[in-house]
Design a protein around this motif. Structure first.
Motif, PDB file in Angstrom:
ATOM      1  N   TYR A  34     -47.243  40.446  18.083  1.00 35.91           N
ATOM      2  CA  TYR A  34     -47.165  39.148  18.770  1.00 35.91           C
ATOM      3  C   TYR A  34     -48.290  38.259  18.278  1.00 35.91           C
ATOM      4  CZ  TYR A  34     -47.073  35.812  22.684  1.00 35.91           C
ATOM      5  OH  TYR A  34     -47.009  34.688  23.467  1.00 35.91           O
ATOM      6  N   LYS A  38     -45.315  34.186  19.930  1.00 35.89           N
ATOM      7  CA  LYS A  38     -43.993  34.815  19.848  1.00 35.89           C
ATOM      8  C   LYS A  38     -44.083  36.194  19.190  1.00 35.89           C
ATOM      9  CE  LYS A  38     -42.837  32.611  15.419  1.00 35.89           C
ATOM     10  NZ  LYS A  38     -41.868  31.732  14.714  1.00 35.89           N
ATOM     11  N   TRP A  39     -43.078  37.012  19.503  1.00 37.10           N
ATOM     12  CA  TRP A  39     -42.968  38.327  18.885  1.00 37.10           C
ATOM     13  C   TRP A  39     -42.334  38.207  17.505  1.00 37.10           C
ATOM     14  CZ3 TRP A  39     -45.499  42.321  20.738  1.00 37.10           C
ATOM     15  CH2 TRP A  39     -45.792  42.389  22.105  1.00 37.10           C
ATOM     16  N   ASN A  92     -42.464  45.354  31.651  1.00 40.98           N
ATOM     17  CA  ASN A  92     -42.662  43.905  31.752  1.00 40.98           C
ATOM     18  C   ASN A  92     -43.391  43.532  33.040  1.00 40.98           C
ATOM     19  OD1 ASN A  92     -41.721  43.037  29.292  1.00 40.98           O
ATOM     20  ND2 ASN A  92     -39.624  42.744  29.998  1.00 40.98           N
ATOM     21  N   GLU A 102     -44.371  39.482  27.791  1.00 38.45           N
ATOM     22  CA  GLU A 102     -43.301  40.431  28.065  1.00 38.45           C
ATOM     23  C   GLU A 102     -42.470  40.654  26.806  1.00 38.45           C
ATOM     24  OE1 GLU A 102     -41.084  39.361  31.596  1.00 38.45           O
ATOM     25  OE2 GLU A 102     -42.890  38.557  32.563  1.00 38.45           O
ATOM     26  N   VAL A 103     -41.884  41.839  26.711  1.00 36.24           N
ATOM     27  CA  VAL A 103     -41.017  42.160  25.578  1.00 36.24           C
ATOM     28  C   VAL A 103     -39.577  41.844  25.954  1.00 36.24           C
ATOM     29  CG1 VAL A 103     -42.559  43.923  24.673  1.00 36.24           C
ATOM     30  CG2 VAL A 103     -40.764  44.582  26.295  1.00 36.24           C
ATOM     31  N   THR A 104     -38.735  41.644  24.948  1.00 33.58           N
ATOM     32  CA  THR A 104     -37.330  41.357  25.216  1.00 33.58           C
ATOM     33  C   THR A 104     -36.563  42.667  25.394  1.00 33.58           C
ATOM     34  OG1 THR A 104     -36.616  41.397  22.901  1.00 33.58           O
ATOM     35  CG2 THR A 104     -37.504  39.305  23.760  1.00 33.58           C
ATOM     36  N   GLU A 105     -35.426  42.566  26.052  1.00 37.83           N
ATOM     37  CA  GLU A 105     -34.591  43.752  26.252  1.00 37.83           C
ATOM     38  C   GLU A 105     -34.134  44.324  24.913  1.00 37.83           C
ATOM     39  OE1 GLU A 105     -30.881  45.153  29.119  1.00 37.83           O
ATOM     40  OE2 GLU A 105     -31.264  43.030  28.772  1.00 37.83           O
ATOM     41  N   GLU A 106     -33.823  43.448  23.962  1.00 33.59           N
ATOM     42  CA  GLU A 106     -33.386  43.918  22.642  1.00 33.59           C
ATOM     43  C   GLU A 106     -34.503  44.677  21.939  1.00 33.59           C
ATOM     44  OE1 GLU A 106     -31.388  42.203  18.506  1.00 33.59           O
ATOM     45  OE2 GLU A 106     -32.248  40.827  19.961  1.00 33.59           O
ATOM     46  N   MET A 107     -35.720  44.132  21.962  1.00 32.74           N
ATOM     47  CA  MET A 107     -36.855  44.829  21.348  1.00 32.74           C
ATOM     48  C   MET A 107     -37.020  46.231  21.914  1.00 32.74           C
ATOM     49  SD  MET A 107     -39.849  41.930  21.444  1.00 32.74           S
ATOM     50  CE  MET A 107     -41.141  43.163  21.260  1.00 32.74           C
TER      51      MET A 107
END
Length: 356
Positions: A34, A38-39, A92, A102-107
């Motif tokens: 990050y 952004k990631w 998260n 926070e991380v995304t669900e896809e990640m």
């Protein structure tokens, strides 16, 4: 996802009958950085060291959290995750409390599945066997400034796992130290929570106990957790467990035990547990069991409680009499595809990396 497969797999050196939990790592890991708000790309890479300095902010200021979860292999070699969406939600929640992105669900979920898929040969089969998975987020910015960091890393590593405790343990009811305080980070899986628990646990071990039952910070009159586990108490035929709060971790195994108990028709009361009530129940013979639950241990039954200098022995129940053992078996059978899954908790990990 960027994929870099290892050219030097260590799987041939792995003996599923002789390995150390927490010290044996699979061939690959997931990393994602990050920066600039952004990631970046999720990367599946060979497991190994990363380049950081002692000035890394995660080390100096404690911005670090993690999850604990497992993958299981059934008798046919199929691989399953267990309630991974709960771990995604909780990491998260921890990240937010520690002011991290926070991380995304896809990640999280796709990285998890890709890692487990490519290294499925590392998952041992058999009773008590699994792959323990550690997703984590930590600050990586190089700066000695007490502020929110600007750079982070999300990573997933994993280690083959076997039974944590094989025998019942003795635990000391804490009358001084607390795991968490109101307004603190007890409900987050913050790395610092564990560091702060080591010294009191060390003192308990010196007194002849293996673990601690943490009590509330204000009065030490109520059970909260035990070691790194959520705690359950059985008085007569009713199970009690403390409600989750900003001080008590919302354990996935805890929630699973509650739902499995209710499915069996066992009465479960989610309410504060007074130390004096547990001690009184032990003295009058109505205290049947006390146990802890968590991802790594699944279930640890307690054989004695340390209280005010006394060692209060608990009944030794047969496996058939024990709610702790019965519910553990229900959970493990569900996780390893030996029983039906009426809850939809089991998630099959498809073979996809073979074609990549």
């Amino acid at each position: 996802m960027i994929i870099q497969k290892t050219e030097n797999s260590r799987i041939s050196t792995f003996d599923p009958n002789n390995f150390s939990f927490g010290n044996t790592f699979i061939d690959h890991m997931i990393i994602c950085e990050y920066e600039n708000g952004k990631w970046g790309d999720v990367k599946l890479v060979p497991y190994g060291p990363l380049m950081f300095t002692p000035a890394m902010m995660g080390v100096n200021y404690g911005q670090a959290c993690f999850e604990g979860m497992k993958a299981y292999k059934d008798k046919d070699g199929q691989v399953f995750l267990f309630r991974p969406e709960k771990n995604f939600e909780r990491i998260n929640k921890s990240a937010k409390r520690l002011a991290m992105p926070e991380v995304t669900e896809e990640m999280f979920l796709e990285g998890l599945k890709a890692l487990v898929d490519i290294d499925r040969d590392w998952i041992p089969q058999g009773e008590g066997m699994s792959l323990y998975i550690r997703p984590l987020i930590f600050a990586t910015e190089e700066a000695l400034k007490a502020r929110v960091a600007n750079k982070y890393m999300f990573a997933i590593v994993a280690t083959p796992a076997k039974m944590y405790y094989t025998e019942p343990v003795s635990v000391k009811i804490s009358d001084h130290y607390s795991r968490a305080a109101s307004g603190g980070v007890g409900s987050a899986k913050a790395a610092g929570n564990y560091a702060a628990s080591f010294y009191p646990t060390q003192l308990a071990i010196e007194e002849g106990y293996e673990q601690i039952i943490w009590t509330d910070d204000a009065t030490h009159e109520y059970f909260e957790e035990s070691g790194t586990m959520n705690v359950f108490v059985r008085i007569n035929d009713t199970i009690y467990t403390p409600p989750t709060s900003e001080k008590i971790l919302d354990g996935v195994t805890r929630d699973s035990f509650i739902q499995l108990a209710k499915k069996r028709g066992i009465e479960v009361k989610v309410e504060p547990i007074k130390v004096k009530d547990v001690v009184e129940a032990q003295r009058n013979g109505t205290l049947k069991e006390v146990w802890g639950v968590g991802t790594a241990v699944v279930t640890t039954v307690f054989q004695a409680l340390g209280y005010n200098g006394e060692k209060l022995e608990l009944p030794r129940l047969s496996d058939e009499e024990s709610y702790a053992v019965t519910l553990k078996n229900d959970l493990v059978d569900l996780q390893t595809n030996l029983s039906e899954d009426p809850f939809g908790w089991r998630v099959l990990v498809d073979h996809v990396m073979e074609t990549v």
